[in-house]
Write a protein that holds these residues in place. Structure first.
Motif, short mmCIF file in Angstrom:
data_model
loop_
_atom_site.label_atom_id
_atom_site.label_comp_id
_atom_site.label_asym_id
_atom_site.label_seq_id
_atom_site.Cartn_x
_atom_site.Cartn_y
_atom_site.Cartn_z
N ASN A 20 82.59 83.99 66.72
CA ASN A 20 83.36 83.48 67.85
C ASN A 20 82.56 83.50 69.16
O ASN A 20 82.97 84.09 70.15
CB ASN A 20 84.66 84.28 67.99
N SER A 21 81.39 82.86 69.14
CA SER A 21 80.49 82.88 70.30
C SER A 21 79.85 81.50 70.47
O SER A 21 79.72 80.75 69.50
CB SER A 21 79.41 83.94 70.09
N VAL A 22 79.44 81.18 71.69
CA VAL A 22 78.76 79.91 71.94
C VAL A 22 77.27 80.10 72.22
O VAL A 22 76.53 79.13 72.29
CB VAL A 22 79.41 79.14 73.12
N ALA A 23 76.83 81.35 72.38
CA ALA A 23 75.41 81.64 72.62
C ALA A 23 75.11 83.07 72.18
O ALA A 23 75.98 83.94 72.23
CB ALA A 23 75.06 81.46 74.09
N GLN A 24 73.88 83.31 71.72
CA GLN A 24 73.43 84.64 71.32
C GLN A 24 72.04 84.89 71.89
O GLN A 24 71.20 83.99 71.91
CB GLN A 24 73.41 84.77 69.80
N TYR A 25 71.82 86.13 72.34
CA TYR A 25 70.57 86.49 73.01
C TYR A 25 70.03 87.81 72.45
O TYR A 25 70.79 88.75 72.28
CB TYR A 25 70.78 86.66 74.52
N ASN A 26 68.70 87.86 72.20
CA ASN A 26 68.07 89.14 71.89
C ASN A 26 68.09 89.99 73.15
O ASN A 26 67.81 89.51 74.24
CB ASN A 26 66.62 88.94 71.44
N ASP A 27 68.41 91.26 72.99
CA ASP A 27 68.51 92.20 74.10
C ASP A 27 67.97 93.52 73.59
O ASP A 27 68.44 94.02 72.56
CB ASP A 27 69.99 92.31 74.50
N LEU A 28 66.98 94.11 74.26
CA LEU A 28 66.37 95.32 73.70
C LEU A 28 65.78 96.22 74.77
O LEU A 28 65.44 95.80 75.86
CB LEU A 28 65.29 94.97 72.68
N PHE A 29 65.69 97.49 74.37
CA PHE A 29 64.89 98.50 75.06
C PHE A 29 63.80 98.90 74.09
O PHE A 29 64.02 98.98 72.89
CB PHE A 29 65.73 99.73 75.43
N SER A 30 62.62 99.16 74.62
CA SER A 30 61.50 99.53 73.77
C SER A 30 60.82 100.78 74.34
O SER A 30 60.62 100.88 75.55
CB SER A 30 60.49 98.38 73.71
N LEU A 31 60.48 101.70 73.47
CA LEU A 31 59.76 102.91 73.84
C LEU A 31 58.49 102.94 73.00
O LEU A 31 58.57 102.91 71.76
CB LEU A 31 60.61 104.15 73.59
N ARG A 32 57.32 102.99 73.66
CA ARG A 32 56.05 102.88 72.95
C ARG A 32 55.00 103.83 73.51
O ARG A 32 55.06 104.23 74.66
CB ARG A 32 55.49 101.46 73.10
N LEU A 33 54.05 104.13 72.67
CA LEU A 33 52.82 104.80 73.09
C LEU A 33 51.74 103.76 73.16
O LEU A 33 51.67 102.86 72.31
CB LEU A 33 52.41 105.88 72.09
N MET A 34 50.90 103.86 74.18
CA MET A 34 49.80 102.91 74.33
C MET A 34 48.52 103.70 74.54
O MET A 34 48.52 104.71 75.27
CB MET A 34 50.06 101.99 75.53
N TYR A 35 47.46 103.24 73.92
CA TYR A 35 46.15 103.85 74.13
C TYR A 35 45.20 102.78 74.64
O TYR A 35 45.04 101.73 74.01
CB TYR A 35 45.59 104.48 72.86
N LEU A 36 44.55 103.01 75.78
CA LEU A 36 43.58 102.10 76.36
C LEU A 36 42.18 102.69 76.24
O LEU A 36 41.96 103.85 76.59
CB LEU A 36 43.89 101.80 77.82
N ILE A 37 41.27 101.87 75.79
CA ILE A 37 39.86 102.29 75.65
C ILE A 37 39.11 101.86 76.90
O ILE A 37 39.17 100.71 77.31
CB ILE A 37 39.24 101.63 74.39
N ASP A 38 38.41 102.81 77.51
CA ASP A 38 37.60 102.47 78.72
C ASP A 38 36.35 101.74 78.34
O ASP A 38 35.67 101.99 77.44
CB ASP A 38 37.22 103.76 79.47
#
Length: 186
Positions: free
Chosen positions: A168-186
Protein backbone atom coordinates in the motif's frame (compact mmCIF):
# COMPACT_ATOMS: atom_id res chain seq x y z
CA UNK A 1 45.56 8.31 0.97
CA UNK A 2 44.17 4.90 0.10
CA UNK A 3 42.82 2.08 2.20
CA UNK A 4 39.88 -0.13 2.96
CA UNK A 5 36.66 0.08 4.93
CA UNK A 6 34.36 -2.60 6.34
CA UNK A 7 31.39 -2.68 8.66
CA UNK A 8 27.63 -3.03 8.91
CA UNK A 9 24.61 -1.30 7.42
CA UNK A 10 21.46 -1.04 9.56
CA UNK A 11 18.78 -0.61 6.92
CA UNK A 12 15.08 -0.24 6.25
CA UNK A 13 12.96 0.49 3.22
CA UNK A 14 10.78 3.55 3.75
CA UNK A 15 7.37 2.73 2.24
CA UNK A 16 7.26 -1.02 2.90
CA UNK A 17 4.92 -0.56 5.92
CA UNK A 18 7.26 -2.32 8.40
CA UNK A 19 9.61 0.41 9.60
CA UNK A 20 12.65 0.12 11.84
CA UNK A 21 16.27 -0.47 10.93
CA UNK A 22 16.01 -4.25 11.39
CA UNK A 23 18.03 -5.50 8.40
CA UNK A 24 21.77 -5.76 9.09
CA UNK A 25 24.08 -6.19 6.11
CA UNK A 26 27.76 -6.01 5.21
CA UNK A 27 29.32 -2.89 3.70
CA UNK A 28 32.94 -2.79 2.63
CA UNK A 29 35.50 -2.07 -0.04
CA UNK A 30 38.25 0.30 -1.10
CA UNK A 31 38.54 4.01 -0.28
CA UNK A 32 40.68 6.92 -1.49
CA UNK A 33 41.06 10.38 0.12
CA UNK A 34 42.48 13.46 -1.64
CA UNK A 35 43.27 16.73 0.19
CA UNK A 36 41.67 19.70 -1.57
CA UNK A 37 42.31 22.44 1.04
CA UNK A 38 44.06 22.39 4.44
CA UNK A 39 40.81 21.34 6.20
CA UNK A 40 38.89 19.87 3.22
CA UNK A 41 39.26 16.40 1.68
CA UNK A 42 37.34 14.49 -1.00
CA UNK A 43 36.66 10.78 -0.60
CA UNK A 44 35.63 8.23 -3.22
CA UNK A 45 34.90 4.58 -2.48
CA UNK A 46 34.10 1.37 -4.33
CA UNK A 47 31.86 -0.70 -2.05
CA UNK A 48 29.84 -3.88 -1.94
CA UNK A 49 26.85 -2.97 0.21
CA UNK A 50 23.84 -4.92 1.46
CA UNK A 51 20.57 -3.04 1.96
CA UNK A 52 16.95 -4.07 2.41
CA UNK A 53 14.35 -4.64 5.08
CA UNK A 54 13.05 -7.06 7.69
CA UNK A 55 9.51 -6.87 8.93
CA UNK A 56 7.39 -8.54 11.56
CA UNK A 57 3.76 -7.58 12.10
CA UNK A 58 1.18 -9.12 14.40
CA UNK A 59 -1.85 -9.85 12.25
CA UNK A 60 -5.33 -11.21 12.94
CA UNK A 61 -6.65 -13.55 10.26
CA UNK A 62 -10.12 -15.02 9.87
CA UNK A 63 -8.38 -18.24 8.78
CA UNK A 64 -5.75 -18.74 11.47
CA UNK A 65 -6.39 -16.16 14.20
CA UNK A 66 -3.44 -14.18 15.61
CA UNK A 67 -0.05 -14.78 13.99
CA UNK A 68 3.17 -12.96 13.09
CA UNK A 69 3.63 -12.02 9.45
CA UNK A 70 7.31 -11.99 8.39
CA UNK A 71 8.91 -10.12 5.50
CA UNK A 72 12.44 -10.36 4.05
CA UNK A 73 13.98 -8.04 1.47
CA UNK A 74 17.65 -8.26 0.47
CA UNK A 75 19.12 -5.75 -1.99
CA UNK A 76 22.82 -6.09 -2.79
CA UNK A 77 24.63 -3.28 -4.61
CA UNK A 78 28.03 -2.23 -5.93
CA UNK A 79 28.21 1.40 -4.85
CA UNK A 80 30.42 4.41 -5.59
CA UNK A 81 30.07 7.21 -3.00
CA UNK A 82 31.71 10.62 -3.40
CA UNK A 83 31.92 12.61 -0.15
CA UNK A 84 33.46 15.97 0.73
CA UNK A 85 34.77 16.11 4.32
CA UNK A 86 35.61 19.05 6.56
CA UNK A 87 38.24 18.34 9.25
CA UNK A 88 37.32 20.07 12.51
CA UNK A 89 40.48 18.75 14.17
CA UNK A 90 43.10 16.26 12.98
CA UNK A 91 40.94 13.49 14.55
CA UNK A 92 37.32 14.59 13.78
CA UNK A 93 35.67 15.15 10.41
CA UNK A 94 32.17 15.44 8.94
CA UNK A 95 31.14 15.06 5.33
CA UNK A 96 28.34 15.36 2.84
CA UNK A 97 27.97 13.71 -0.53
CA UNK A 98 26.13 11.37 -2.85
CA UNK A 99 26.49 7.86 -4.19
CA UNK A 100 25.55 5.84 -7.23
CA UNK A 101 24.69 2.17 -6.65
CA UNK A 102 24.18 -0.59 -9.21
CA UNK A 103 21.87 -3.44 -8.15
CA UNK A 104 23.56 -6.84 -8.22
CA UNK A 105 21.11 -9.23 -6.52
CA UNK A 106 17.64 -9.20 -4.93
CA UNK A 107 15.54 -11.52 -2.77
CA UNK A 108 12.04 -10.76 -1.48
CA UNK A 109 9.81 -13.13 0.53
CA UNK A 110 6.80 -12.91 2.79
CA UNK A 111 5.35 -15.47 5.21
CA UNK A 112 1.68 -14.83 5.96
CA UNK A 113 -1.57 -16.73 6.56
CA UNK A 114 -2.29 -17.12 2.82
CA UNK A 115 0.29 -18.24 0.27
CA UNK A 116 1.84 -15.21 -1.45
CA UNK A 117 4.04 -15.66 -4.49
CA UNK A 118 6.19 -12.64 -5.26
CA UNK A 119 6.92 -12.59 -8.97
CA UNK A 120 10.28 -10.80 -9.46
CA UNK A 121 9.25 -9.78 -13.00
CA UNK A 122 6.19 -7.90 -11.67
CA UNK A 123 7.84 -6.45 -8.54
CA UNK A 124 11.26 -5.67 -9.99
CA UNK A 125 13.55 -3.06 -8.50
CA UNK A 126 15.31 -0.27 -10.38
CA UNK A 127 18.79 -1.29 -11.52
CA UNK A 128 20.36 1.82 -9.97
CA UNK A 129 19.99 3.83 -6.78
CA UNK A 130 21.21 7.39 -6.14
CA UNK A 131 21.67 8.37 -2.48
CA UNK A 132 22.28 11.45 -0.32
CA UNK A 133 24.99 10.89 2.33
CA UNK A 134 25.96 12.52 5.63
CA UNK A 135 29.12 11.06 7.17
CA UNK A 136 31.32 11.54 10.20
CA UNK A 137 34.57 10.04 11.36
CA UNK A 138 36.89 9.81 14.35
CA UNK A 139 40.53 8.74 14.15
CA UNK A 140 40.99 6.03 16.81
CA UNK A 141 44.55 4.97 16.07
CA UNK A 142 47.43 5.31 13.63
CA UNK A 143 45.58 5.06 10.28
CA UNK A 144 42.39 3.67 11.88
CA UNK A 145 39.07 5.51 11.81
CA UNK A 146 35.60 4.80 13.16
CA UNK A 147 33.04 5.98 10.59
CA UNK A 148 29.30 6.65 10.97
CA UNK A 149 27.10 7.33 7.95
CA UNK A 150 23.46 8.11 7.21
CA UNK A 151 22.24 7.48 3.69
CA UNK A 152 18.86 7.75 1.89
CA UNK A 153 17.70 7.18 -1.68
CA UNK A 154 16.81 10.30 -3.64
CA UNK A 155 14.41 8.38 -5.89
CA UNK A 156 12.09 5.41 -5.40
CA UNK A 157 13.92 2.07 -5.62
CA UNK A 158 11.11 0.64 -7.75
CA UNK A 159 8.39 2.04 -9.97
CA UNK A 160 4.94 2.55 -8.36
CA UNK A 161 3.36 -0.19 -10.50
CA UNK A 162 6.03 -2.67 -9.24
CA UNK A 163 5.33 -2.15 -5.52
CA UNK A 164 3.31 -5.10 -4.16
CA UNK A 165 -0.35 -4.19 -3.54
CA UNK A 166 -0.19 -5.40 0.08
CA UNK A 167 2.49 -2.78 0.87
CA UNK A 168 0.00 0.00 0.00
CA UNK A 169 2.68 2.50 -1.05
CA UNK A 170 3.46 4.70 -4.06
CA UNK A 171 7.23 5.00 -3.45
CA UNK A 172 9.98 3.12 -1.58
CA UNK A 173 13.41 4.39 -0.51
CA UNK A 174 16.55 2.76 0.89
CA UNK A 175 17.28 4.31 4.28
CA UNK A 176 20.29 3.29 6.38
CA UNK A 177 22.82 3.97 9.08
CA UNK A 178 26.26 2.48 8.65
CA UNK A 179 29.00 1.86 11.21
CA UNK A 180 32.43 0.99 9.78
CA UNK A 181 36.11 0.73 10.51
CA UNK A 182 38.42 2.31 7.99
CA UNK A 183 42.16 1.91 7.60
CA UNK A 184 44.17 4.43 5.55
CA UNK A 185 47.69 3.68 4.35
CA UNK A 186 50.10 6.64 4.34
Amino acid sequence: YGGFTAGANFTTVAGDNYGGYKKVGFAGGATVYVRLLPKMVANIELLYTMKGSRGIAQVTSVYSGEFFERYWLDLNYVEIPLIFHYNFTPRWHIGIGASYAQLVKTREEIYTDQPVVINPDLTQFNNSDINFIVSGGLQIGNGWFLMLRYQRSLQSIRQPQNIPVWQNSVAQYNDLFSLRLMYLID
